[in-house]
Design a protein around this motif. Structure first.
Motif, short mmCIF file in Angstrom:
data_model
loop_
_atom_site.label_atom_id
_atom_site.label_comp_id
_atom_site.label_asym_id
_atom_site.label_seq_id
_atom_site.Cartn_x
_atom_site.Cartn_y
_atom_site.Cartn_z
N VAL A 45 -6.13 26.84 -3.50
CA VAL A 45 -7.10 25.74 -3.46
C VAL A 45 -6.62 24.49 -4.20
N ALA A 46 -5.94 24.66 -5.32
CA ALA A 46 -5.57 23.52 -6.16
C ALA A 46 -4.81 22.43 -5.41
N PRO A 47 -3.86 22.78 -4.51
CA PRO A 47 -3.15 21.70 -3.81
C PRO A 47 -4.05 20.83 -2.94
N MET A 48 -5.20 21.35 -2.52
CA MET A 48 -6.14 20.54 -1.73
C MET A 48 -6.85 19.50 -2.58
N LEU A 49 -6.97 19.78 -3.86
CA LEU A 49 -7.85 19.00 -4.73
C LEU A 49 -7.09 17.92 -5.48
N GLN A 50 -6.42 17.07 -4.73
CA GLN A 50 -5.71 15.94 -5.29
C GLN A 50 -6.49 14.66 -5.03
N PRO A 51 -6.54 13.74 -5.98
CA PRO A 51 -7.28 12.50 -5.76
C PRO A 51 -6.89 11.81 -4.46
N GLY A 52 -7.88 11.36 -3.74
CA GLY A 52 -7.66 10.69 -2.46
C GLY A 52 -7.65 11.61 -1.27
N ALA A 53 -7.62 12.93 -1.49
CA ALA A 53 -7.58 13.86 -0.37
C ALA A 53 -8.84 13.74 0.49
N GLN A 54 -8.65 13.81 1.79
CA GLN A 54 -9.78 13.81 2.71
C GLN A 54 -10.20 15.26 2.96
N SER A 77 -4.17 15.06 3.48
CA SER A 77 -3.67 14.86 2.13
C SER A 77 -3.01 13.49 2.05
N ARG A 78 -3.28 12.78 0.96
CA ARG A 78 -2.64 11.48 0.76
C ARG A 78 -1.69 11.51 -0.43
N ALA A 79 -1.43 12.71 -0.94
CA ALA A 79 -0.60 12.85 -2.14
C ALA A 79 0.82 12.37 -1.90
N ALA A 81 2.02 10.10 0.18
CA ALA A 81 2.10 8.64 0.24
C ALA A 81 1.97 8.03 -1.14
N ALA A 82 1.12 8.62 -1.98
CA ALA A 82 0.89 8.07 -3.31
C ALA A 82 2.05 8.39 -4.25
N MET A 83 2.51 9.61 -4.24
CA MET A 83 3.54 10.01 -5.20
C MET A 83 4.89 9.36 -4.92
N GLY A 84 5.11 8.96 -3.68
CA GLY A 84 6.41 8.38 -3.34
C GLY A 84 6.50 6.89 -3.56
N ASP A 85 5.44 6.27 -4.08
CA ASP A 85 5.42 4.82 -4.21
C ASP A 85 4.59 4.42 -5.43
N ARG A 86 5.19 3.66 -6.34
CA ARG A 86 4.50 3.29 -7.59
C ARG A 86 3.24 2.48 -7.31
N LEU A 87 3.33 1.54 -6.38
CA LEU A 87 2.17 0.71 -6.05
C LEU A 87 1.06 1.56 -5.44
N ALA A 88 1.44 2.49 -4.56
CA ALA A 88 0.44 3.34 -3.92
C ALA A 88 -0.27 4.23 -4.93
N LEU A 89 0.48 4.79 -5.87
CA LEU A 89 -0.13 5.65 -6.88
C LEU A 89 -1.08 4.84 -7.77
N ILE A 117 -12.12 4.63 3.14
CA ILE A 117 -11.23 5.52 3.90
C ILE A 117 -10.16 4.71 4.61
N ALA A 118 -10.54 3.56 5.18
CA ALA A 118 -9.55 2.71 5.84
C ALA A 118 -8.49 2.24 4.85
N LEU A 119 -8.91 1.90 3.63
CA LEU A 119 -7.96 1.47 2.60
C LEU A 119 -7.03 2.61 2.20
N LEU A 120 -7.59 3.79 1.96
CA LEU A 120 -6.76 4.93 1.56
C LEU A 120 -5.77 5.30 2.64
N ASP A 121 -6.14 5.10 3.89
CA ASP A 121 -5.22 5.41 4.99
C ASP A 121 -4.03 4.45 5.04
N LEU A 122 -4.11 3.33 4.33
CA LEU A 122 -3.01 2.37 4.29
C LEU A 122 -2.07 2.62 3.11
N LEU A 123 -2.36 3.61 2.29
CA LEU A 123 -1.51 3.89 1.14
C LEU A 123 -0.05 4.06 1.57
N GLY A 124 0.83 3.43 0.82
CA GLY A 124 2.25 3.50 1.14
C GLY A 124 2.74 2.34 1.98
#
Length: 241
Positions: A45-54, A77-79, A81-89, A117-124
């Motif tokens: 379960v823990a891998p599902m529960l990352q901030p930004g996850a849909q 999961s948006r992890a 996109a976020a972890m690979g980019d400083r601005l996205a994180l 949701i539209a904003l989070l989908d643009l992460l990265g």
């Protein structure tokens, strides 16, 4: 037993007991809502529960005012996109932090949810994300009753040479209309009004103005709490991009 099912974005988690977590989500029809996820620290379960996850969530409780429990199913999961980019994180942390700090519990805000949701989908997507974030902050202020009116000068009623924002009313002010009060006004970068170049420096200037209303109007109205520090880290990341 009370139960409902909804789409949601995960905002935050905190430990609860030995193996469970309390999660806060922003859901389409039920707003910011908390609940316990049993076994939330498990490898499954823990891998599902990352901030930004849909997530697809189902909430259950004996009474409506109880904390209740969530069952969750991953949607997106948006992890990565976020972890690979400083601005996205930095952006993801700022969005989640502001929503946790500002949104009233269990109050639906469908337009803001869709915009989030539209904003989070643009992460990265570094080329478009900073401007999209600025528009999201403007929408957040509008949704919470602190929207900026940049259509015409609050003093003269004209829509020419609008270069300031009144810190009291959130309305645009022209160069002539500001008069001797110009040094007390906030800047109105063209990008804030949907005009001009959306450069990193101009977006940072615009976020300085929206930040004034977030910190000194909206968040202050909710009690003695600071603006989430994640927002300052995001602005720093945008300035360096």
């Amino acid at each position: 037993m009370i139960t409902w099912t909804d789409d949601a974005a995960l905002l935050a988690t905190r430990p609860f007991g030995e193996s469970s977590v309390i999660v806060e989500v922003f859901s389409a029809s039920h707003g910011r809502h908390a609940g316990v996820v049993r076994g939330g620290t498990s490898r499954k379960v823990a891998p599902m529960l990352q901030p930004g996850a849909q997530l697809a969530v189902t909430w259950k409780a004996r009474l409506d005012d109880h904390l209740g429990s969530f069952s969750v199913e991953p949607v997106r999961s948006r992890a990565a996109a976020a972890m690979g980019d400083r601005l996205a994180l930095a952006g993801l942390n700022a969005v989640c932090g502001l929503l946790v700090a500002i949104l009233p519990e269990r109050e639906a805000h469908p337009p803001l949810y869709a915009r989030t949701i539209a904003l989070l989908d643009l992460l990265g997507q570094t080329d478009v994300w900073p401007l999209a974030y600025l528009r999201w902050e403007q929408a957040l202020l509008e949704e919470m009753g602190y929207g900026l009116d940049l259509s015409a000068c609050a003093v003269r009623g004209v829509n020419e040479e609008l270069i300031y924002v009144s810190p009291r009313s959130g309305r645009a002010v022209s160069r002539e209309g500001a008069g001797e009060w110009a040094d007390r006004m906030l800047p109105l970068p063209p990008v804030l009004a949907g005009q001009g170049e959306a450069s990193a420096s101009e977006i940072v200037r615009a976020l300085g103005t929206t930040g004034y209303f977030l910190e000194n109007r909206l968040i202050r109205s909710l009690g003695d709490k600071p603006i989430p520090p994640a927002r300052a880290r995001l602005i720093e990341a945008i300035a360096r991009s």
